[in-house]
Design a protein around this motif. Sequence first.
Motif, PDB file in Angstrom:
ATOM      1  N   ILE A 298      38.389  55.710  19.933  1.00 39.32           N
ATOM      2  CA  ILE A 298      39.674  55.874  19.254  1.00 39.32           C
ATOM      3  C   ILE A 298      39.515  56.569  17.907  1.00 39.32           C
ATOM      4  O   ILE A 298      40.509  57.002  17.322  1.00 39.32           O
TER       5      ILE A 298
ATOM      6  N   GLN B  36      37.268  51.045  21.424  1.00 33.95           N
ATOM      7  CA  GLN B  36      38.213  49.944  21.633  1.00 33.95           C
ATOM      8  C   GLN B  36      38.213  49.559  23.099  1.00 33.95           C
ATOM      9  O   GLN B  36      38.120  50.423  23.975  1.00 33.95           O
TER      10      GLN B  36
ATOM     11  N   SER C  50      38.015  46.259  18.595  1.00 40.54           N
ATOM     12  CA  SER C  50      37.231  47.491  18.451  1.00 40.54           C
ATOM     13  C   SER C  50      35.960  47.185  17.684  1.00 40.54           C
ATOM     14  O   SER C  50      35.847  46.153  17.014  1.00 40.54           O
TER      15      SER C  50
ATOM     16  N   ALA D  84      37.384  61.642  20.485  1.00 36.46           N
ATOM     17  CA  ALA D  84      38.469  60.676  20.607  1.00 36.46           C
ATOM     18  C   ALA D  84      39.155  60.812  21.958  1.00 36.46           C
ATOM     19  O   ALA D  84      39.469  61.917  22.407  1.00 36.46           O
TER      20      ALA D  84
ATOM     21  N   GLU E  29      42.364  59.403  14.607  1.00 37.31           N
ATOM     22  CA  GLU E  29      42.599  58.246  15.462  1.00 37.31           C
ATOM     23  C   GLU E  29      43.520  58.665  16.597  1.00 37.31           C
ATOM     24  O   GLU E  29      44.608  59.201  16.373  1.00 37.31           O
TER      25      GLU E  29
ATOM     26  N   LEU F 148      44.640  58.702  24.661  1.00 38.58           N
ATOM     27  CA  LEU F 148      43.970  57.584  25.326  1.00 38.58           C
ATOM     28  C   LEU F 148      44.264  57.562  26.820  1.00 38.58           C
ATOM     29  O   LEU F 148      43.487  57.000  27.594  1.00 38.58           O
TER      30      LEU F 148
END
Length: 651
Positions: A140, A212, A226, A241, A406, A412
């Motif tokens: 992340i 995470q 995390s 990421a 992030e 994600l």
Amino acid sequence: MDSDSQKEDEVPMRLHSAAEYLLRCHADQLRSILLSPDPKLHYPLFLEYAELMDADPTLARLVFANPTDYLRDFDQAAILAHKRVLKSMASHEKGIEKKFIHVRFNVSGSPLECPETFPSIGRVRVKHRGILLTLKGTVIRSGAVKMYEGQRTYQCKKCKYMFPLYPELETRNSITMPSVCPSQRSKPCEGTKFQSIENTTVCHDYQEIKIQESTQVLGVGVIPRSILVILQDDLVDTVKAGDDVIVSGILTAKWSPDLKDVRCDLDPVLIANHVRRTNELKSDIDIPDDVSMQFKQFWSDFKHAPLKGRNAILRGICPQVFGLFTVKLAVALTLIGGVQHVDASGTKIRGESHLLLVGDPGTGKSQFLKFAAKLSNRSVITTGLGSTSAGLTVTAVKDGGEWMLEAGALVLADGGLCCIDEFDSMREHDRATIHEAMEQQTISVAKAGLVTTLSTRTVVFGATNPKGNYDPDQPLSVNTALSGPLLSRFDIVLVLLDTKNPEWDAVVSSHILAEGESEESKEDEDLGNMWPLPILRRYIYYVKKHFKPVLTKDAERVISSYYQLQRRSAAQNAARTTVRMLESLIRLAQAHARLMFRNEVTTLDAITAILCIESSMTIWAIVDSIGNALHSNFTENPDQECILGNFLFTS
């Protein structure tokens, strides 16, 4: 001279078994490292822990129980074995001696894949400190690459014994001097004064990332934990990421920065020894041979009634919601998706489809979102207002005086599904950035001096309520407060209006009241009558992996004719009648061919794709109770109706 000869005598005794194992099982890797031209680089030497366990169980147990010392010993043993290979090389081979070789242990398939040594990030405790630990998670945050001092050689002023010292992360990379000379001679030296030897400092590349744990394995209300991971040397910049990773290393602690009137804590840190990206292995869906044969037998049974078989599959999607055939078909086609196309210039045309449900409260939009997330092997569920500080895309955060990126929900969900409820409530920044994420499947970032591009190869499934009462006389952008360019990114936009229909209300109420009465009888039904969630997940993964449909001439003619017809009447819906609509037709037709267990797109697939587009474009599909997607139901004889429909359509 005495210290050098003593060092040469000690090294083989301490590292003999490790060096012999490397020479016996990994001579090819050592030889390839020798042939590399740059002697200053740090080279990895990959070992399988399972193989070491079979070859030398004692040494394998020592590596697991005391990795801090034995991983460092393995690095020295690799240098020793490397020199032996260099001496044995033929004269015509030009090998160059290397100074830095790091042994990387892959624990996949070994006994270390157990809950005690492979816990979730949230279950990491003090008992895991000091062993070879493996963690799985999603990156992340990714920090900048730095350089730090990893080793310095000192010499005892009394006996001239030279020894290396290593900085400790617990004390912020400071070096602790020994109280007495560490030489292990028969007669102790007992010297207490040491001097640093010039030009013996070894520097390493250094990068901090944060991983995470996956939200899919967590229960409701559990906050995903995390942990900070330190990458060194050849591991630097191997992940970014949004990547799924499995990291093996040593758990230790790091002092938090000093703050006035604040207690100084120790933050857990994993010093990585091996990092494995699992982006290509995101699907952990196991499909045994008997299940694949079950799929083939299913379509063999429905060979003469393929649409009836398709409808049996669609009934397994969100079975708690009665009817809504159009929505269930759209969800299936969106999850399956089409085939990505790359032209001669390298331009990519996405294969993932996007779906947006616009409807009144109580029409089952959130039910479909949650069920679709269960069907996908990788999914992220969020809302327009309930997203994290990273939002839906990516943000820059400052941690310890350093800017880091992030990842948000779309990053994600790379390679999977991103479900966004209350789509119209997104932040203005996310709403502007999501255009690129949905079409080009990337997110370009230029924040706080960080300029990069992140991958977002994800399916977007959105749901939103209309803005006030839905007005059919107004365009969709006015009713939803979403811009026309953003709406055009969706392949299918279905409007579900809760219009009054007494007959439909009677059927739905009977279905809800009858739920649960036949649960026992459902357990023995075969795939011809009911598709449970685990089988449906496997089927979607199977057809995506094994089928790459291509368009037939008849399908191309149907799609081309429909597109030209829409272009001639583009004044009615200019936002959708672009080349993007043509691409959507091809993707949906390919997805329907996959759903039908075929490798070619037929006229039936093309017509089904057109019907899905029509359902999201025409006014009658919204207003008329017959065409309303909310009131669409499964028919008794879909194949016979299809024959008549094909005749009317082509004529």
